[in-house]
Enzyme design. Sequence first.
Site, PDB file in Angstrom:
ATOM      1  N   ILE A   1      -4.568  -2.803  -5.756  1.00 51.24           N
ATOM      2  CA  ILE A   1      -5.611  -3.131  -6.739  1.00 51.24           C
ATOM      3  C   ILE A   1      -5.935  -1.953  -7.639  1.00 51.24           C
ATOM      4  O   ILE A   1      -6.916  -1.985  -8.383  1.00 51.24           O
ATOM      5  CB  ILE A   1      -6.896  -3.607  -6.019  1.00 51.24           C
TER       6      ILE A   1
ATOM      7  N   HIS B   1      -3.909  -9.331  -5.351  1.00 48.41           N
ATOM      8  CA  HIS B   1      -5.254  -9.106  -4.817  1.00 48.41           C
ATOM      9  C   HIS B   1      -6.239  -8.610  -5.865  1.00 48.41           C
ATOM     10  O   HIS B   1      -7.309  -8.110  -5.515  1.00 48.41           O
ATOM     11  CB  HIS B   1      -5.176  -8.131  -3.637  1.00 48.41           C
TER      12      HIS B   1
ATOM     13  N   ALA C   1       0.806  -1.220   0.000  1.00 49.25           N
ATOM     14  CA  ALA C   1       0.000   0.000   0.000  1.00 49.25           C
ATOM     15  C   ALA C   1       0.837   1.268   0.000  1.00 49.25           C
ATOM     16  O   ALA C   1       0.427   2.296  -0.556  1.00 49.25           O
ATOM     17  CB  ALA C   1      -0.939  -0.002   1.208  1.00 49.25           C
TER      18      ALA C   1
ATOM     19  N   CYS D   1     -19.948 -10.099 -13.850  1.00 49.38           N
ATOM     20  CA  CYS D   1     -21.259 -10.475 -13.344  1.00 49.38           C
ATOM     21  C   CYS D   1     -21.159 -11.835 -12.671  1.00 49.38           C
ATOM     22  O   CYS D   1     -20.574 -12.777 -13.223  1.00 49.38           O
ATOM     23  CB  CYS D   1     -22.277 -10.518 -14.483  1.00 49.38           C
TER      24      CYS D   1
ATOM     25  N   ARG E   1      -6.490   0.121   5.744  1.00 55.02           N
ATOM     26  CA  ARG E   1      -6.332  -0.509   7.061  1.00 55.02           C
ATOM     27  C   ARG E   1      -6.039   0.512   8.158  1.00 55.02           C
ATOM     28  O   ARG E   1      -6.122   0.211   9.338  1.00 55.02           O
ATOM     29  CB  ARG E   1      -5.213  -1.553   7.021  1.00 55.02           C
TER      30      ARG E   1
END
Length: 244
Positions: free
Chosen positions: A107, A123, A24, A131, A36
Site C-alpha cells: 500500500i 489492498h 511485502a 472522509c 505481520r
Amino acid sequence: MNNNIERLKELIDSHHNIVFFGGAGVSTESNIPDFRSASGLFNEKLNRNFTPEQLVSHTFFMRYPEEFFKFYKDKLIYEDANPNKAHIALAKLEDMGKLNAIITQNIDGLHQKAGSKNVLELHGSIHRNYCTKCGKFYDLEDMLNLGNIIPHCDVCGGIVKPDVVLYEEALDNGIVNETVNALSNADLLIIGGTSLVVYPAAGFIDYFDGNSIVLINKSTTSYDQKASLVINDSIGDVLSKAIL
C-alpha cells in the site's frame, strides 16, 4: 551472472506479456518492515493483547479509531521510503514494453514513485484517503496534517479513512477484474517478495494460464513446485541483474 539469473533473463527476453505479482518482500528492501512480523501488541488503555491483523481490521477501526490510527501511522506509513532496485527494474521492464501489469499487495505507492504506470493495488494505498461522511479526498500529506491522532474532515468533521483494504473488508471489484484479466492473458508470471499465504490475494495466482512462472523469494512457498524457475534470493538484486 549465475545460471538462475541467466535463465530469468532468457525467460524475460522470450516473453512479451509479463505480469509481476508482489508482496511485502518487495518493500522490505526499502526499509518498510512487514507488519505481520510483529508479535502480539499489548495496549494498556484496552488492557488487551492484539495481533497486527486485529489492529488493521474493520472492526477495530470502527470500535477503537484512536488505537487504530496510532498503529496505522506508526507501522504502515513510511513517508521517507524510496523505491529500491526491484521497483526501478520493474519500471524499466514496463518501459521496454514487456511488463503489462504489476499486481501488488503493498500500500506504499513505491511502484508508482519508481515510474510504473499500470499498478493494480489489491489492498489500496496510503496515498488516498476519504472522509467517511462527505467523501472528500485527502492525499497522505493532507491527511497527516488534519491534526490529533484521528484525522477529521475539515469540511464536515467525519473521520477520514485511508483507502486501504482492512481485514474483514472486500477487495475493490474493479481492481479484482483487472487483476484477473491481466493474469489470464499473461504469458509469463513473475512472483516476488511474497510467501503466498495471504488470501484472497494469493488465490489470484490460479487465474494465470501461461506457460512459465518465476518465483523470487527468500524463503520457500507452497507454489515452488509449480514454478519453472525458483530463486531464493533478494528480489532487488535478482531483478536488477536480469533487467537493468
